[in-house]
Design a protein around this motif. Structure first.
Motif, short mmCIF file in Angstrom:
data_model
loop_
_atom_site.label_atom_id
_atom_site.label_comp_id
_atom_site.label_asym_id
_atom_site.label_seq_id
_atom_site.Cartn_x
_atom_site.Cartn_y
_atom_site.Cartn_z
N GLU B 207 0.85 -1.18 0.00
CA GLU B 207 0.00 0.00 0.00
C GLU B 207 0.88 1.22 0.00
O GLU B 207 1.88 1.28 0.71
N LEU B 208 0.55 2.18 -0.81
CA LEU B 208 1.36 3.39 -0.91
C LEU B 208 0.75 4.45 -0.01
O LEU B 208 -0.47 4.55 0.10
N SER B 209 1.63 5.20 0.62
CA SER B 209 1.10 6.15 1.59
C SER B 209 1.86 7.48 1.56
O SER B 209 3.06 7.50 1.51
N THR B 210 1.14 8.54 1.61
CA THR B 210 1.77 9.86 1.68
C THR B 210 1.23 10.62 2.88
O THR B 210 0.03 10.68 3.07
N TYR B 211 2.14 11.12 3.66
CA TYR B 211 1.71 12.01 4.73
C TYR B 211 2.10 13.42 4.34
O TYR B 211 3.24 13.68 3.98
N PHE B 212 1.16 14.27 4.35
CA PHE B 212 1.47 15.66 4.06
C PHE B 212 1.50 16.42 5.36
O PHE B 212 0.81 16.10 6.30
N ARG B 213 2.31 17.43 5.42
CA ARG B 213 2.37 18.20 6.62
C ARG B 213 2.68 19.65 6.30
O ARG B 213 3.63 19.94 5.58
N LEU B 238 -2.86 5.47 0.33
CA LEU B 238 -3.33 6.07 1.58
C LEU B 238 -2.76 7.46 1.74
O LEU B 238 -1.57 7.68 1.51
N GLU B 239 -3.59 8.35 2.17
CA GLU B 239 -3.15 9.73 2.34
C GLU B 239 -3.55 10.19 3.74
O GLU B 239 -4.70 10.07 4.13
N GLY B 240 -2.57 10.67 4.50
CA GLY B 240 -2.87 11.16 5.84
C GLY B 240 -2.37 12.59 5.97
O GLY B 240 -1.35 12.94 5.41
N CYS B 241 -3.09 13.40 6.70
CA CYS B 241 -2.72 14.82 6.77
C CYS B 241 -2.82 15.37 8.19
O CYS B 241 -3.81 15.15 8.88
N LYS B 267 -7.82 2.24 -5.27
CA LYS B 267 -8.48 2.46 -4.00
C LYS B 267 -7.74 3.61 -3.32
O LYS B 267 -6.54 3.50 -3.07
N TYR B 268 -8.42 4.68 -3.06
CA TYR B 268 -7.76 5.87 -2.51
C TYR B 268 -8.37 6.19 -1.15
O TYR B 268 -9.56 6.47 -1.04
N SER B 269 -7.56 6.11 -0.11
CA SER B 269 -8.09 6.34 1.24
C SER B 269 -7.42 7.55 1.87
O SER B 269 -6.21 7.72 1.78
N THR B 270 -8.20 8.35 2.51
CA THR B 270 -7.68 9.57 3.14
C THR B 270 -8.10 9.61 4.61
O THR B 270 -9.27 9.36 4.92
N VAL B 271 -7.14 9.91 5.47
CA VAL B 271 -7.51 10.29 6.83
C VAL B 271 -6.98 11.71 7.01
O VAL B 271 -5.79 11.94 6.99
N GLN B 272 -7.87 12.64 7.07
CA GLN B 272 -7.50 14.05 7.09
C GLN B 272 -7.71 14.62 8.48
O GLN B 272 -8.82 14.61 9.01
N ASN B 273 -6.62 15.09 9.06
CA ASN B 273 -6.66 15.61 10.42
C ASN B 273 -5.96 16.95 10.48
O ASN B 273 -5.19 17.23 11.38
N TRP B 274 -6.17 17.79 9.47
CA TRP B 274 -5.59 19.13 9.50
C TRP B 274 -6.08 19.85 10.74
O TRP B 274 -7.19 19.60 11.21
N TYR B 275 -5.30 20.82 11.19
CA TYR B 275 -5.71 21.59 12.37
C TYR B 275 -7.07 22.24 12.14
O TYR B 275 -7.28 22.95 11.17
N PRO B 276 -8.02 21.98 13.03
CA PRO B 276 -9.39 22.45 12.82
C PRO B 276 -9.67 23.85 13.36
O PRO B 276 -10.79 24.34 13.22
#
Lengths: 255, 483
Positions: B207-213, B238-241, B267-276
C-alpha cells in the motif's frame, strides 16, 4: 452491602419515591415487586446513577456514598443493571462492547486487559449456559434482537462482568417460560455468598426459579410490605389489592 | 439536553490538538504574493521543463479571470491570495538527502511525533511512505521494492524530471487546469505532491502512503497527486494529513487525479486531520480540494474512502467519471465537525458508460457548533444504459448547536437507470450513553464507541492500519462532545 435510608425522588411536586428504606447484604437475593408506576424502575435508576437529580436521602454501597459516584464508577465498583429495555447501538459488535466492559472493570482493579483467547473461552461457556448462538457476538449490540434475545444478552453481560450487586429490572417481562428458565439458570449461576441480587418485577413467576430471601412490595413510591419468599405467593393469590388492604387495615393483616 | 450534557460538551471542546507542534527548521520561502513572476520563479526553482511552466502560466491566466465559488454551505472571511507565500521548502533541500541518514534529524523527529515511521526498518508493516514536508518531498521509502515491480512512486517534482512524458500525458487529463477556482490556483502554483504509475497487469506489492504536513507559517500548501493505473493493475493509496496549530488560517488547495484504465482498480483512502482551529473558531486549515478519478476503460473501478476530522473548512468532492462500460465508482465518507468546523463535502458520480454503477455512503457527525453538509451529484448521461446508483447519507448530531444538511442532486437522462437515495438523521441518545457507562465505560469511550459504530460501514473500507488510526482519531476529535 447496600443500605438505602429515607430515599426520596421528587420531580416538581410529584413524589416518585417517597421514603425508601432498604438493606441488602452480601449473599442475599431480594425481590422488589409492585405494579406499574410504583417506582421500582426509578429505584433502579437511582442506584445505577441514571437519575442524578431531585434525590434526597442516602444510598450507601460498600462504604461509598453511592450518590456521589458517576454511573461508570458505580459500574466499576460492581453494580450491574440488566436493563428492562436494553438500548440498541448500531454498528458496535456485541462482543466488542462486552470486551470493552470487561476491560474497563479490569483496568479499575489494576489488572491487565483480558487475554483474547481466555475471553472467548469464557464467553462461549456462558453462552452455552444461556443457550445463545455464537453469531450473537458479532451482531450489533441489541440491534434487531428480539425481546428475548435482548434479555439474554443482558444476562450474558452480567455473567461476564461478575458484579457484586446485580439489579434485574423486569428481566422476566416478555420472556416465554423456556426462556425464563434459561435466564434464571444464568442468574442462579452467579449467585453466591459474596454477591447480592435485586430482582425488580411485577410477576411472581420468576421467583419460582430464582428464590428470593426477601420480597418487598412497592406501592406509590414506598415499600409497603417486606416478607419472605411466601410474600410472592400471597401476591399471586390475592393480587396487589391485598397489600393495599393491609395498609388500609393494618390490624387485619394476614401473616 | 439537560445541563450536565451541555457541560460535557464544553469540557469536550477543551481537548488539545495533539499534532499542533511546529518544527524549528530553516526554510527557503518566497515572500507573500502571487503574479506571473512568482509562477515563473516557482517553476524555475523546481527546474521544470518548458511545458510545465507554460501549463502553469495558462492555469494562472485562467485563475485570474475566475471567481471564488460561493455556493458551498460554509462561511469564512475572504482569503487574501496576495498575503500567502507560494513556496516553502526546508533549506537543506539545496543538497537533497541521498538516504535517510542524511535527512535533517529534526524532520525525522517531526515525523516520529506524527507517528510516521520513516526508517525502513520500521516499515516492515509494508507501507511505503512518500513524506511531503511543506512543499517538498523529503524522503521516499521502499523505492526499490516498488521499482522491481515496475511501479513508479515518487514526488511530483521528481516525476516531472524523470518521467516528463507520463506527466505531460496525464496531468490535467481528469481535472483540467481551469476546472474550478481552486484547481486553477493549484495548477498554477502547486509545489509538489506524489506521482504513482502502475504498469499493465501489475498488482502494486504494497500500500502506498503519503503524509502531508504543513509546517511553515503563512504558506499555502498546493500539492498535486496523479495516479495512473494501467490496464488490469491495482493500487491502494493512503493519504494522511496533519498540520500544526496556528492562529492564522492556512490554505490547502490540492488536486488529486486518478486514471484507471480497462480492468484496473484504484483504491484511494484519506484520513484528514488538519488543524481544525481552536474552540473559538480561530485558525485552522481551509481545505479546498479537488479530487477526481476517471474510469477510462471497461470494468475499471475507483473507490474513494475518506475520514475527514480536521480543517476549519472542508470543501471537497471526490468524484468518479464512469466512462468505461461496467465501470464502478465508490465513495465512502466520514466527515466530522466539532467546535466551529464547517464541512461541505460529498461526491460526484458521472455515469457515461453502459452498466456503470456507483455507491455513495456518507456519514456526517456534527458536534459543538459544527456545520456538516453532504453535497452529492449523481448524473446519468444519455448513453449510460442500465446505470445504477445507491446513495446513503446518514447524519449524527451531538448537542443542539450543530447542524447537518444534505444536498443531493440527481440528474437522469437515461430511463433505464436505477437511482436510490436514502438519508437519515439521528442523535446519540442518553439511553445509549447510559447503557455504555453502566457497563463501566467512560463518557469518552462511550461516545467514541457509539460514533465508531455509526461510521462502521465506512471504516470497514479502510485498510486495516488506517481503520485503527481513524477510530482513534474520531475518539480524540470528539472528546467531550456529548449531547
Amino acid at each position: 452491602m447496600l443500605s438505602i435510608r429515607n430515599l426520596k425522588v421528587e420531580i416538581g411536586d410529584k413524589k416518585i419515591l417517597n421514603g425508601i428504606d432498604l438493606s441488602v447484604n452480601a449473599g442475599e437475593i431480594h425481590a422488589i415487586m409492585g405494579p406499574n408506576g410504583s417506582g421500582k424502575s426509578t429505584l433502579a435508576n437511582v442506584i445505577t446513577g441514571k437519575m442524578e437529580e431531585d434525590i434526597s436521602g442516602t444510598v450507601e454501597y460498600q462504604g461509598y456514598d453511592l450518590l456521589e459516584l458517576d454511573p461508570e464508577e458505580r459500574a466499576r465498583e460492581g453494580i450491574f443493571l440488566a436493563f428492562q429495555h436494553p438500548t440498541e447501538i448500531p454498528g458496535v459488535n456485541n462482543i466488542y462492547l462486552i470486551k470493552a466492559a470487561v476491560n474497563a472493570m479490569r483496568k479499575h482493579r489494576g489488572e491487565a486487559e483480558v487475554d483474547a483467547i481466555d475471553f472467548l473461552k469464557l464467553i462461549r461457556a456462558k453462552m452455552k449456559l444461556l443457550e445463545i448462538n455464537e453469531s450473537f457476538l458479532y451482531r450489533s449490540v441489541n440491534d434487531g434482537f428480539s425481546g428475548g434475545e435482548k434479555k439474554r444478552n443482558e444476562i450474558l453481560q452480567m455473567l461476564m462482568l461478575e458484579p457484586q450487586l446485580a439489579l434485574l429490572d423486569e428481566t422476566d417481562s416478555g420472556l416465554d417460560i423456556d426462556a425464563l428458565k434459561v435466564v434464571s439458570r444464568g442468574v442462579n449461576s452467579l449467585a453466591d455468598d459474596g454477591r447480592a441480587i435485586i430482582i425488580v418485577t411485577h410477576f411472581p413467576r420468576i421467583l419460582e426459579y430464582i428464590v428470593p430471601d426477601r420480597v418487598h412490595v412497592m406501592l406509590n413510591g414506598k415499600i409497603v410490605h417486606s416478607g419472605d419468599k411466601n410474600t410472592a405467593h400471597d401476591l399471586e393469590k390475592y393480587g396487589y389489592t391485598w397489600v393495599t388492604e393491609r395498609i388500609n387495615n393494618p390490624t387485619e393483616a394476614v401473616a | 439536553m439537560n445541563t450536565s450534557t451541555a457541560q460535557d460538551i464544553s469540557e469536550f471542546v477543551g481537548r488539545e490538538y495533539k499534532e499542533g507542534f511546529t518544527t524549528d527548521i530553516e526554510s527557503d520561502t518566497f515572500p507573500p504574493g502571487l503574479d506571473e513572476d512568482v509562477v515563473i520563479a516557482l517553476s524555475k526553482k523546481k527546474n521544470e521543463p518548458r511545458f510545465m511552466t507554460d501549463w502553469r502560466l495558462k492555469a494562472f491566466a485562467r485563475w485570474k479571470k475566475m471567481q471564488e465559488p460561493v455556493w458551498a454551505h460554509v462561511n469564512y472571511t475572504p482569503i487574501d491570495y496576495q498575503s500567502i507565500s507560494y513556496y516553502s521548502a526546508p533549506k537543506s533541500d539545496a543538497d537533497r538527502p541521498k538516504s535517510l541518514d542524511e535527512v535533517d534529524p529534526k524532520l525525522l523527529e517531526t515525523y516520529e511525533k506524527l507517528g510516521i515511521p520513516l526508517s525502513e526498518q520500521k516499515m516492515l508493516a509494508g507501507v511505503a511512505v512518500d513524506a511531503v514536508f511543506d512543499s517538498v518531498s523529503v524522503a521516499t521509502t521502499f523505492k526499490k521494492t516498488l521499482a522491481d515491480a515496475g511501479v513508479i512512486f515518487c514526488s511530483f517534482s521528481e516525476a516531472v524530471q524523470e518521467y516528463p512524458e507520463l506527466v505531460k500525458k496525464y496531468l490535467g487529463s481528469v481535472v483540467p487546469s481551469g476546472d474550478n477556482f481552486f484547481a486553477a490556483l493549484n495548477s498554477a502554483v502547486f509545489s509538489d505532491g506524489s506521482f504513482v504509475y502502475i504498469p499493465k497487469g501489475v498488482r502494486c506489492p504494497m500500500e502506498l502512503s503519503t503524509y502531508f504536513r504543513i509546517n511553515a507559517m503563512n504558506t499555502g500548501q498546493f500539492e498535486r497527486t496523479l495516479i495512473v493505473a494501467e490496464e488490469g493493475s491495482y493500487v491502494s493509496y493512503l493519504e494522511g494529513c496533519t498540520a500544526p496549530m496556528r492562529d492564522e488560517n492556512q490554505l490547502h488547495a490540492a488536486v488529486v487525479e486518478l486514471v484507471a484504465m480497462k480492468d484496473a482498480e484504484i483504491k484511494y483512502s484519506t484520513v484528514q486531520n488538519w488543524y481544525p482551529g481552536d474552540e473559538e473558531g480561530r485558525g485552522g486549515i481551509y481545505n479546498f480540494v479537488t479530487k477526481r478519478g476517471a474510469c477510462r476503460g471497461d470494468n475499471a473501478k475507483i473507490s474513494w474512502t475518506q475520514v475527514e476530522t480536521g480543517s476549519a473548512i472542508t470543501w471537497k468532492y471526490p468524484s468518479v467519471m464512469l466512462e468505461g462500460d461496467r465501470s464502478i465508482g465508490e465513495f465512502y465518507s466520514v466527515a466530522l465537525t466539532n467546535n466551529y468546523q464547517q464541512a461541505d463535502t460529498g461526491t460526484k458520480m458521472v455515469h457515461i458508460g453502459k452498466d456503470t454503477s456507483s455507491t455513495i455512503i456518507s456519514k456526517g457527525v456534527s458536534a459543538g457548533k459544527g456545520q456538516n453538509s453532504y453535497r452529492g451529484l449523481v448524473r446519468i448521461l444519455k448513453g449510460a444504459a442500465n446505470a445504477r446508483n445507491y446513495s446513503q447519507c446518514d447524519s449524527l448530531l451531538m448537542g443542539d448547536k450543530c447542524g447537518a444538511h444534505t444536498f443531493p442532486y440527481i440528474e437522469v437522462k437515461n430511463p433505464s437507470a436505477k437511482v436510490e437515495h436514502e438519508a437519515t438523521t439521528s442523535r446519540i441518545s442518553e439511553d445509549q450513553l447510559f447503557y455504555c457507562k453502566q457497563r463501566g465505560l467512560s463518557e469518552e469511550d462511550s461516545v467514541s464507541m457509539i460514533v465508531n459504530g455509526f461510521c462502521k460501514e465506512v471504516f470497514k473500507e479502510l485498510p486495516m492500519e488506517f481503520a485503527v488510526e481513524a477510530q482513534k482519531l474520531l475518539g480524540i476529535s470528539l472528546e467531550g462532545a456529548v449531547g
